[in-house]
Structure formats: C-alpha cells, structure tokens
Design a protein around this motif. Structure first.
Motif, PDB file in Angstrom:
ATOM      1  N   ARG A   1       5.834 -10.592   9.766  1.00 36.04           N
ATOM      2  CA  ARG A   1       6.251 -10.717  10.948  1.00 36.04           C
ATOM      3  C   ARG A   1       4.922 -10.433  11.543  1.00 36.04           C
ATOM      4  O   ARG A   1       4.843 -10.852  12.180  1.00 36.04           O
ATOM      5  N   PHE A   2       3.962  -9.245  10.786  1.00 35.41           N
ATOM      6  CA  PHE A   2       3.454  -8.297  11.329  1.00 35.41           C
ATOM      7  C   PHE A   2       2.247  -9.102  10.909  1.00 35.41           C
ATOM      8  O   PHE A   2       1.235  -9.782  12.148  1.00 35.41           O
TER       9      PHE A   2
ATOM     10  N   GLU B   1      -2.842  -0.117  10.795  1.00 32.38           N
ATOM     11  CA  GLU B   1      -2.749  -1.170  11.378  1.00 32.38           C
ATOM     12  C   GLU B   1      -1.203  -1.617  11.759  1.00 32.38           C
ATOM     13  O   GLU B   1      -0.120  -2.280  12.565  1.00 32.38           O
ATOM     14  N   PHE B   2      -0.639  -1.651  10.572  1.00 34.04           N
ATOM     15  CA  PHE B   2       0.730  -2.075  10.655  1.00 34.04           C
ATOM     16  C   PHE B   2       1.589  -0.748  11.582  1.00 34.04           C
ATOM     17  O   PHE B   2       2.641  -0.806  11.845  1.00 34.04           O
TER      18      PHE B   2
ATOM     19  N   GLU C   1       0.711   1.076  12.847  1.00 32.77           N
ATOM     20  CA  GLU C   1       1.171   1.340  14.685  1.00 32.77           C
ATOM     21  C   GLU C   1       1.061   0.001  15.058  1.00 32.77           C
ATOM     22  O   GLU C   1       2.233   0.167  16.966  1.00 32.77           O
ATOM     23  N   TYR C   2       2.260  -1.070  14.761  1.00 33.00           N
ATOM     24  CA  TYR C   2       3.065  -1.838  15.343  1.00 33.00           C
ATOM     25  C   TYR C   2       4.340  -1.370  14.744  1.00 33.00           C
ATOM     26  O   TYR C   2       5.004  -1.909  15.730  1.00 33.00           O
ATOM     27  N   LEU C   3       4.948  -1.036  14.152  1.00 35.23           N
ATOM     28  CA  LEU C   3       5.759  -0.706  14.260  1.00 35.23           C
ATOM     29  C   LEU C   3       6.275   0.507  15.218  1.00 35.23           C
ATOM     30  O   LEU C   3       6.707   1.194  15.959  1.00 35.23           O
TER      31      LEU C   3
ATOM     32  N   GLU D   1       4.615   0.714  17.858  1.00 35.21           N
ATOM     33  CA  GLU D   1       4.433   0.026  19.134  1.00 35.21           C
ATOM     34  C   GLU D   1       6.072  -0.192  20.271  1.00 35.21           C
ATOM     35  O   GLU D   1       5.809  -0.661  21.442  1.00 35.21           O
ATOM     36  N   HIS D   2       6.084  -0.923  18.466  1.00 34.38           N
ATOM     37  CA  HIS D   2       7.803  -1.240  19.201  1.00 34.38           C
ATOM     38  C   HIS D   2       8.491  -0.743  18.447  1.00 34.38           C
ATOM     39  O   HIS D   2       9.639  -1.561  18.636  1.00 34.38           O
TER      40      HIS D   2
ATOM     41  N   TYR E   1       9.903   0.609  16.518  1.00 30.82           N
ATOM     42  CA  TYR E   1      11.255  -0.062  15.204  1.00 30.82           C
ATOM     43  C   TYR E   1      10.901   1.501  14.575  1.00 30.82           C
ATOM     44  O   TYR E   1      12.154   1.390  13.793  1.00 30.82           O
TER      45      TYR E   1
END
Length: 245
Positions: free
Chosen positions: A173-174, A181-182, A184-186, A188-189, A191
């Motif tokens: 999905r990322f 960066e991944f 940070e994505y986790l 931010e959401h 997860y």
C-alpha cells in the motif's frame, strides 16, 4: 423516619494476571500519582469498590448514539435517588482529583465508537492498542459500569505491523521500501500502535471503579506502553461511563 440504605457497589476485587509484574495495585490516590512507572511496571491500579448507583445515572442521562461528553452542570441537574446522587459525587470527585495534577479529565457516556473498516489494520479503540505522545505523560482511566476496559499482557501482544503478512500488505500500500520513510508512514497512520493477541492470550478486565494510570509510548519511556482496548459494544446494552485523561 426510615431511609433506604445507599447502594454499595458489589464488585470482585481486582486481581492482576498471575505472574505478571507489570501491574501494581495501590490503595490510595497519592500512591497512584507518585509511584514511578519504571522497573518494568507499566500500569498502576487504584483498586476501589465505589458507592452509588451508576446504572441509574446512565439511565437518567438518556444519551443518544456515539459519545456524549458530560459536564458538572449536567450531572448535578439529574433527578436521582440518594444512591444515584452518591454516584454523581464520585464522578465529580474523581475529576477534581485529576485536575489537581494539571490534567484535563473527560467523562464520557459512550453508546458505541466509530468503527475503522480498514481490512489490513483497524485503528479504532476496539483494537488492542497503546497510547502515544511526543512528551512524557500517562493515561488515566476508570470504567464505572459494565462493560469495562480490557487489557492485554505485553508478553501476549504482537504489534500488527510485525506480522509478516500484514507488513507486506502495508508495504504494498505504501508503494516504497521498508525504510525510514515506511516507518514514518506507519507512525503517521497509527498502524504501529495496534496489537494482535498471540495464540492462547488471556485478555483481562480493568474492572469497575478502579482508577488506572497507564504507561504511554513516548521517546525515552523506561517501560513499554500498556496495551488495552475498549470493550465490544453489544446491541441493547446500556451506555458505559468512562473517565479518561
């Protein structure tokens, strides 16, 4: 003139999960707020059997669906029996005690939370999760009527983002690499704050009337955060009274 006795809560005393040193039971408010969350302890429980009829308070509030935040004025305006008024005084006093710490407690009457329909990781409060903050802080909470908040031992909890199949799907999905960066994505959401019980896990109830102080995930925390969740909402079940800060 004879008066009806005030209702006293009949509850089973809180007993921590066996062989689990991360929870410490205290007997006074000052112990709750001054005992350090360190040395492996990530949850403090002020175990109490509260007086009053909290079910009557909920019934008289007659709230609608969702979450209704209650203020002192609304509570004091309720037409209640002596037992109901005693319960209101407990609700007001608990908030007063927490405000002396400089925190802002919120008393909610909850007739269900919004559901997250994410098929990979649902990040609603019905999922086992940890609270997080950018600075040192704690979570305080108390369930006054059924159902109560549920906890999960840290050694029986697995971060959902560490489950290979889930991580692979989130990475897809990322659309990038498993790098900073991944991560940070986790974050931010949210997860990375949600957990799955391992096979054979034994979730436990926080119990009624007990005021809890939970460790939160923040930079430099000396202990892991306390994993917990909201209980399932059952159709026809009365709303629950929850104090949280």
């Amino acid at each position: 003139m004879r008066r009806a006795p005030l209702m006293r809560a009949f509850v089973i005393p809180f007993i921590p999960p066996p062989d689990y040193p991360r929870i410490k039971v205290v007997s006074r408010f000052d112990e709750l707020v001054t005992t350090p969350l360190d040395g492996g302890v990530n949850a403090l429980c002020w175990a109490r059997a509260l007086p009053g009829n909290f079910s009557e308070v909920v019934e008289q509030l007659a709230v609608g669906e969702g979450i209704t935040t209650l203020d002192d004025t609304r509570l004091r305006a309720l037409c209640l029996s002596a037992a109901g008024r005693e319960a209101v005084e407990v609700l007001l006093e608990d908030q007063r005690l927490l405000r002396t710490l400089g925190v802002s407690p919120v008393l909610d009457c909850i007739d269900g939370y919004l559901r997250d329909e994410d098929a990979i990781i649902a990040t609603d409060v019905y999922s086992f999760h940890a609270d997080s903050a950018p600075v040192q802080t704690d979570t305080y909470l108390c369930s006054y009527n059924e159902p109560a908040t549920e906890g999960l031992r840290n050694d029986e909890a697995l971060r959902r983002v560490d489950i290979p199949e889930t991580r692979a799907e989130l990475l897809r999905r990322f659309g990038g690499n498993d790098d900073e960066e991944f991560l940070e994505y986790l974050n931010e959401h949210c997860y990375d704050l949600h957990y799955a019980p391992v096979a054979g896990a034994r979730p436990f109830s926080f119990g009624l009337g007990n005021l809890w102080r939970l460790a939160v995930e923040y930079p430099g925390s000396p202990v892991p955060p306390c994993v917990h969740r909201a209980p399932e909402t059952v159709p026809g079940q009365p709303p629950r009274l929850l104090l949280i800060s």
